[in-house]
Every structure is written in structure tokens, then in C-alpha cells.
Motif scaffolding. Structure first.
Motif, PDB file in Angstrom:
ATOM      1  N   ARG A 141       0.823  -1.211   0.000  1.00  9.74           N
ATOM      2  CA  ARG A 141       0.000   0.000   0.000  1.00  9.74           C
ATOM      3  C   ARG A 141       0.859   1.264   0.000  1.00  9.74           C
ATOM      4  N   ASP A 142       1.921   1.273   0.832  1.00  6.48           N
ATOM      5  CA  ASP A 142       2.787   2.454   0.913  1.00  6.48           C
ATOM      6  C   ASP A 142       3.710   2.574  -0.294  1.00  6.48           C
ATOM      7  N   GLU A 143       4.258   1.448  -0.760  1.00  4.54           N
ATOM      8  CA  GLU A 143       5.284   1.498  -1.796  1.00  4.54           C
ATOM      9  C   GLU A 143       4.711   1.528  -3.209  1.00  4.54           C
ATOM     10  N   ARG A 174       1.477   5.817  -6.430  1.00  2.00           N
ATOM     11  CA  ARG A 174       0.650   6.052  -7.627  1.00  2.00           C
ATOM     12  C   ARG A 174      -0.290   7.229  -7.408  1.00  2.00           C
ATOM     13  N   ASN A 175      -0.937   7.263  -6.254  1.00  2.00           N
ATOM     14  CA  ASN A 175      -1.870   8.359  -5.963  1.00  2.00           C
ATOM     15  C   ASN A 175      -1.155   9.689  -5.787  1.00  2.00           C
ATOM     16  N   THR A 176       0.035   9.645  -5.185  1.00  2.00           N
ATOM     17  CA  THR A 176       0.805  10.875  -4.971  1.00  2.00           C
ATOM     18  C   THR A 176       1.260  11.482  -6.290  1.00  2.00           C
ATOM     19  N   SER A 225       6.333  16.384  -2.999  1.00  2.00           N
ATOM     20  CA  SER A 225       5.011  16.046  -2.491  1.00  2.00           C
ATOM     21  C   SER A 225       5.047  16.009  -0.976  1.00  2.00           C
ATOM     22  N   LEU A 226       3.887  16.270  -0.362  1.00  4.02           N
ATOM     23  CA  LEU A 226       3.758  16.180   1.082  1.00  4.02           C
ATOM     24  C   LEU A 226       2.901  14.975   1.424  1.00  4.02           C
ATOM     25  N   ASN A 227       3.386  14.139   2.325  1.00  7.07           N
ATOM     26  CA  ASN A 227       2.567  13.069   2.849  1.00  7.07           C
ATOM     27  C   ASN A 227       1.502  13.662   3.757  1.00  7.07           C
ATOM     28  N   ARG A 271      14.323   3.869  -6.525  1.00  7.35           N
ATOM     29  CA  ARG A 271      13.649   3.133  -5.454  1.00  7.35           C
ATOM     30  C   ARG A 271      12.260   2.673  -5.894  1.00  7.35           C
ATOM     31  N   ILE A 272      11.528   3.556  -6.587  1.00 10.13           N
ATOM     32  CA  ILE A 272      10.180   3.219  -7.063  1.00 10.13           C
ATOM     33  C   ILE A 272      10.237   2.041  -8.030  1.00 10.13           C
ATOM     34  N   ARG A 273      11.177   2.092  -8.987  1.00  9.37           N
ATOM     35  CA  ARG A 273      11.280   1.007  -9.961  1.00  9.37           C
ATOM     36  C   ARG A 273      11.621  -0.316  -9.276  1.00  9.37           C
ATOM     37  N   LYS A 274      12.543  -0.279  -8.321  1.00  8.48           N
ATOM     38  CA  LYS A 274      12.912  -1.504  -7.613  1.00  8.48           C
ATOM     39  C   LYS A 274      11.745  -2.065  -6.824  1.00  8.48           C
TER      40      LYS A 274
END
Length: 331
Positions: free
Chosen positions: A267-269, A274-276, A294-296, A311-314
Motif C-alpha cells: 500500500r505504501d510502496e 501512484r496516488n501521490t 510532495s507532502l505526505n 527506489r520506485i522502480r525496484k
């Protein structure tokens, strides 16, 4: 831009290709990409059959047994293909550069055949090719496309688990689907009449009518794994079970627990990223390089720079592998 970094290679010495292929594989994977096995040509005999547009990089030995590498590149450039090319040779990088001055060829890099020089040059060129397409729109497109593929794989996990050929669901599966349906009804009270018309025992119907969201599917698989782990725990406690069988069940149970732990990060990764990315705005740093800020929800700043893209691709590759493991365990 997708998660597969494709290379066209010209090398007529199998041992040399295998050794250097291993080096390049590590480089590509460190940048967060999958590494499809490169297409290796030993000469130019198949050059008219190659779809050059699908390759991100061309690597070539300068001198092949039957043809000069520069001759091949002339043919490629005449086709209007301007993919970056790395030539390597035992004559050394400097001598190779002097050799290439005899030809009017654009977009060419030179490397020594020695592993250290070759690895360093290839890493720099690959990083350059990645950054050329690593802009905001490409990154958003990659994240959305890969998330859709993962969500589809999650749906396939559920379709496989809730075998639609089963006329009567067992108690555990029935309760899980009933829970999914009930939670959805609670979340959408305004649509409760429409939702109650849907048969909660039909997993295919829940997916096709978009009642089962990606988040719902994630929760469902989480519950499936939790149930499987509990079921294996019960089997281990059965009286009269042999030590050998108990060990096998324990190994399977530990494997599922590790998979479930990895799934907790989905959900986090994946979903949150995707939503951010759908809402952040491109900005430019003092060095002129663009990035996304972006701000969490908790106010934490996420800077979508090169390190974050890797990091996202991995993470996409990792979760794709983890979902394959879930499918294998649930067979």
C-alpha cells in the motif's frame, strides 16, 4: 519508458559476451530496471530483421570476425536510428577513439575491453539514457502502467483462489467474500441499494463491476495469506505428524509469513506512490534539474529525484516477484 531495459549487442566471442553481460546486468538492475537477455548478433547477417526501435542501447565489439562494427553502425544510422552506441576494443579507449575519428558517426561512446573501464563507461552511458526519459510525464506513465499490471495480477490471484468452477464455496472463502462485500456496503452507504444487488459470492462479478478496488483486493489477499498461515499452524499441531512432514509444513508456513510481511508494504510502496504522483507538480532545483515534490499526510516531504525514481522502480519489481510467489504458494 518501462521497467525493461533492452540492449542490442554485437559480439562474436561467446565467453566475452557472457562475462560482460553479467557486468551490464548488475548495472541495469542497480538502476531499478529489469534486464531482459540482450539480443546478441555475431555479425550483420540479421540486420534487416532487427526492430531497432525497441532497444535502449547498442553495445558492439569494434572488430567482429566477418564485419567491422563501424560498418554495422553506418547501416543502422542510415535507417534513421540514433540509439546510443558503446564500442569496446582491446586496443584501448584512447586508440579506439582515434580509430573512430576516421568515420563520421554520431552518438558513439568508447570503452576498453578491460572489465573496469568497460563497466565504468557502460554505467555512465546507461545512466545518461535513463535520465533522458526520466521526466515527470514518463515517470507518471510508468507508475500508472506498472500499477495497473500489479493490480491485474492481484485480481488473478483472487480469481485463482476463488475458483469460479466451484459451485459451493467452503466456509472460509464464503466468509472472506462476505466480509469484502459488507465493508464495501459500509463505505458506500449512498450506493447501498445497488451494491446489495450484487452476488457477493461471485468474485468475477465483484471485479468486473469495479466493486472490488485495488485496496479491497490487497486486503483480500492479506486475509487469504493470514488464513493459510493459520491453517498450516493447525496442521503442524496435529497428533501423530512425522518430524519430516512437520518440517516441510513449517518451511512453507515461514515462506508464507515472509511473503505476507513483504505484502504489507504494497500500500505504501505502490498504491500511495501512484496516488501521490497523480497530484504533485514539477519543480526545478537550483541546478536546473526537474523534480517532483510532495507532502505526505503527516507533512513529510517526498522529493521525487533520481534516487527516488530508482527506489520506485525496484519496488515495482520486488512486488511483482512477491505476487508471483503468492500465486505459486496458492496453487
Amino acid at each position: 519508458m518501462n521497467l525493461g531495459y533492452k540492449i542490442l549487442w554485437f559480439e562474436d566471442e561467446p565467453a566475452s559476451f557472457r562475462a560482460k553481460n553479467r557486468l551490464v546486468k548488475r548495472i541495469v538492475e542497480n538502476f531499478g530496471f529489469n534486464y531482459p537477455q540482450p539480443r546478441n548478433e555475431i555479425d550483420g547477417s540479421n540486420i534487416e530483421l532487427i526492430n531497432f526501435a525497441q532497444y535502449d542501447l547498442i553495445i558492439s565489439d569494434l572488430k567482429l570476425s566477418n564485419v567491422q562494427g563501424t560498418t554495422l553502425l553506418d547501416i543502422i544510422r542510415d535507417k534513421g536510428i540514433y540509439t546510443e552506441v558503446i564500442f569496446y576494443s582491446s586496443i584501448g579507449e584512447s586508440a579506439l577513439r582515434e580509430e573512430l575519428k576516421k568515420f563520421e558517426i554520431d552518438g558513439v561512446y568508447c570503452a576498453d575491453r578491460t572489465n573496469d573501464n568497460f563497466k565504468e563507461k557502460v554505467a555512465k552511458v546507461i545512466e545518461t539514457t535513463i535520465k533522458k526519459v526520466q521526466d515527470v510525464n514518463n515517470t507518471r506513465g510508468l507508475v500508472i502502467a506498472e500499477t495497473i499490471l500489479l493490480e491485474k495480477k492481484i485480481e488473478n490471484v483472487l480469481l485463482g483462489y476463488f475458483n469460479e468452477t466451484e459451485k459451493i464455496l467452503d466456509e472460509q472463502k464464503g466468509e472472506l467474500l462476505k466480509s469484502i462485500h459488507s465493508k464495501k456496503v459500509i463505505r458506500h452507504k449512498t450506493d447501498i441499494e445497488e451494491l446489495e444487488k450484487v452476488d457477493f459470492k461471485d468474485i468475477k462479478s465483484l471485479i468486473e463491476k469495479d466493486i472490488l478496488t485495488a485496496s479491497n483486493s490487497f486486503d483480500a489477499i492479506h486475509s487469504i495469506l493470514k488464513g493459510k498461515i493459520k491453517e498450516l499452524g493447525v496442521q503442524m499441531s496435529a497428533k501423530g505428524i512425522s518430524a519430516e512432514l512437520k518440517t516441510k509444513i513449517q518451511e512453507k508456513r515461514e515462506g508464507l509469513k515472509n511473503i505476507k510481511t513483504e505484502l504489507n508494504n504494497f500500500r505504501d510502496e505502490i498504491l500511495k506512490i501512484r496516488n501521490t504522483l497523480a497530484h504533485v507538480v514539477e519543480e526545478f532545483g537550483e541546478d536546473g534539474i526537474s523534480y517532483l515534490n510532495s507532502l505526505n499526510a503527516d507533512g513529510t516531504v517526498i522529493k521525487f529525484d533520481n534516487a527516488e525514481y530508482i527506489r520506485i522502480r525496484k519496488n515495482f519489481i520486488k512486488h511483482n516477484i512477491n505476487l508471483d510467489s503468492i500465486i505459486e504458494h496458492l496453487k
